[in-house]
Design a protein around this motif. Structure first.
Motif, short mmCIF file in Angstrom:
data_model
loop_
_atom_site.label_atom_id
_atom_site.label_comp_id
_atom_site.label_asym_id
_atom_site.label_seq_id
_atom_site.Cartn_x
_atom_site.Cartn_y
_atom_site.Cartn_z
N THR A 1 96.53 27.01 115.00
CA THR A 1 97.01 27.54 116.28
C THR A 1 95.85 27.74 117.25
OG1 THR A 1 98.85 28.66 115.16
CG2 THR A 1 98.26 29.43 117.37
N ALA B 1 95.09 25.80 120.85
CA ALA B 1 95.01 26.59 122.07
C ALA B 1 93.74 26.27 122.86
CB ALA B 1 95.06 28.08 121.74
N THR C 1 93.43 23.97 126.46
CA THR C 1 92.77 24.59 127.62
C THR C 1 91.69 23.66 128.19
OG1 THR C 1 93.16 26.81 126.72
CG2 THR C 1 91.46 26.58 128.42
N VAL D 1 100.16 21.12 125.83
CA VAL D 1 100.49 22.54 125.88
C VAL D 1 101.88 22.78 125.31
CG1 VAL D 1 101.02 24.47 127.42
CG2 VAL D 1 98.96 23.11 127.81
N ALA E 1 101.86 22.39 121.56
CA ALA E 1 101.18 23.50 120.90
C ALA E 1 102.10 24.71 120.78
CB ALA E 1 99.91 23.85 121.66
N ARG F 1 103.60 26.37 117.15
CA ARG F 1 103.43 27.76 116.69
C ARG F 1 104.77 28.43 116.42
NH1 ARG F 1 103.08 31.52 114.40
NH2 ARG F 1 101.52 33.20 114.41
#
Length: 423
Positions: A103, A107, A111, A199, A202, A206
């Motif tokens: 995770t 992240a 970014t 994004v 991701a 999760r």
């Protein structure tokens, strides 16, 4: 296929690290579908980000006025960063947990992916891509270790095949989308779109991934890590698998880094959007990776590796043709052979390691992405000096290495059987 021939352990059905009281997931069982989808999406995000500039290299070369060998560093930097950091990140996953590390890796990577479009120079772009690759390093080894701990041994090849299939979908969609977006709005907008898609993947990952039930906290002590790595590197079976993964990826990295340059030149002279669509052949990789378990069941692991190597070789030779349909068929065969070979080799690593499974997988991933960086760089240099034939020559040498290693494993297995019979 005999265990000695590929590096598979003779005790693949047992795993001392997983308590017998903890049931593992299996196809049709609770949590398996969510787990498969989550890791599929993680694979999509990983490959979409990792290779987001590959189909755009001719445009990047044009904007920064650099040669193919210079622009190729935007690919080699990301895969090189992953190769360097995958082992330390796997150690963190032993302590912090597979899901936590995966995770966090996604992240950070997404970014950075949103910052890549604003790189002011080629040097800055390469630096951001290296950081992105380092961030993604927490994904591959942790994912295969998670699967080995949470999925039944019989379903492991299929489960890892689905994760690899996610890699192929990510690689394909990233290149196709960037090709068409870049044709209209430029390469910067194209990589920004990929960042946005990553994004979404991701977040879904999760939400969907089940909490681990069989994870046991390991040690972060350097001595323990060094001893585990030394044990894996002293295992000739694992070392053969690491080399096979690196060599297969050398072929793949070289071919797909250079193919855009070839297709923009005569006699093809294709526009960027069409070149991006060429990467739809990744769908073949999705199928070959997800069916690798059945291929192993029919041919054995050694036979599956021979089949993958032969298919890749046929594709390389076909790609030399001056006919676009034959070139496309060549790419189909190269892609299918590569993903099948990768799925077979990576699953064998997970089965072989009786302890330190994350480190065993990390070493495979490190070798695999070193192969990608080498293929991207050497393939581009070979193209610069010898054209497409030079890139194909590099690929054929790598496949010859795969076949040689597999033959060596076959002989080692025969010797082992004779010694066992004599005893």
């Amino acid at each position: 296929m005999s265990p000695a021939s590929t590096g598979a352990s003779t005790t693949v059905g047992a795993d001392a690290s997983v308590p017998a009281s903890d049931a593992r997931m299996s196809p049709g069982g609770p949590g398996y579908r969510r787990m498969s989808l989550a890791l599929f999406l993680a694979g999509v995000a990983t490959f979409a980000l990792l290779y987001s500039t590959q189909a755009l290299l001719p445009l990047i070369s044009g904007e920064f006025d650099v040669a193919a060998s210079d622009a190729s560093w935007t690919v080699a930097a990301s895969t090189g960063g992953l190769a360097l950091f995958v082992l330390p990140m796997s150690a963190l996953s032993e302590r912090l947990g597979r899901r936590t590390v995966m995770t966090a890796s996604l992240a950070v990577a997404v970014t950075i992916g949103l910052l890549v479009p604003f790189a002011p120079s080629l040097g800055a772009l390469v630096a951001l891509r290296a950081l992105q690759g380092a961030a993604l390093a927490g994904l591959p080894a942790s994912a295969t270790a998670y699967l080995a701990e949470e999925v039944t041994p019989k379903a492991l090849v299929t489960a890892i095949g689905l994760f690899v299939a996610g890699n192929s979908v990510g690689g394909m969609s990233g290149r196709v989308i960037t090709g068409w977006v870049a044709q209209e709005w430029g390469w910067r907008v194209a990589v920004g779109v990929i960042g946005g898609i990553a994004v979404a993947c991701a977040v879904a990952f999760r939400v969907l991934l089940p909490a681990p039930r069989n994870f046991q906290t390991g040690s972060l002590r350097p001595r323990v890590l060094a001893r585990t790595v030394r044990d894996h590197l002293s295992n000739p079976l694992l070392c053969r698998l690491y080399a096979i993964g690196a060599l297969f990826m050398t072929v793949f990295g070289g071919v797909y880094t250079v193919i855009g340059y070839r297709l923009t030149e005569a006699p093809f002279a294709l526009p960027q959007g069409i070149i991006g669509s060429i990467f739809l052949v990744y769908l073949v990789g999705t199928v070959s990776a997800s069916t690798a378990g059945r291929l192993v069941g029919r041919l054995g692991r050694r036979g599956a590796l021979y089949a993958a190597g032969g298919t890749t070789t046929a594709g390389l030779l076909l790609s030399l043709a001056g006919s676009l349909p034959l070139v496309l068929l060549g790419l189909v065969l190269i892609t299918g052979g590569f993903f099948a070979g990768h799925a077979v080799a990576s699953s064998a690593v997970s089965k072989t390691a009786a302890h330190g499974r994350a480190q065993a997988s990390a070493l495979y991933q490190s070798a695999y992405y070193i192969g990608s960086s080498a293929g991207s760089t050497v393939g581009a240099l070979a193209f610069h000096t010898g054209g497409w034939a030079g890139t194909v020559g590099v690929g054929l040498l790598a496949v010859l290495g795969v076949v040689t290693i597999t033959v060596f494993g076959t002989r080692a297995a025969r010797i082992q059987r004779r010694l066992t019979t004599a005893a």
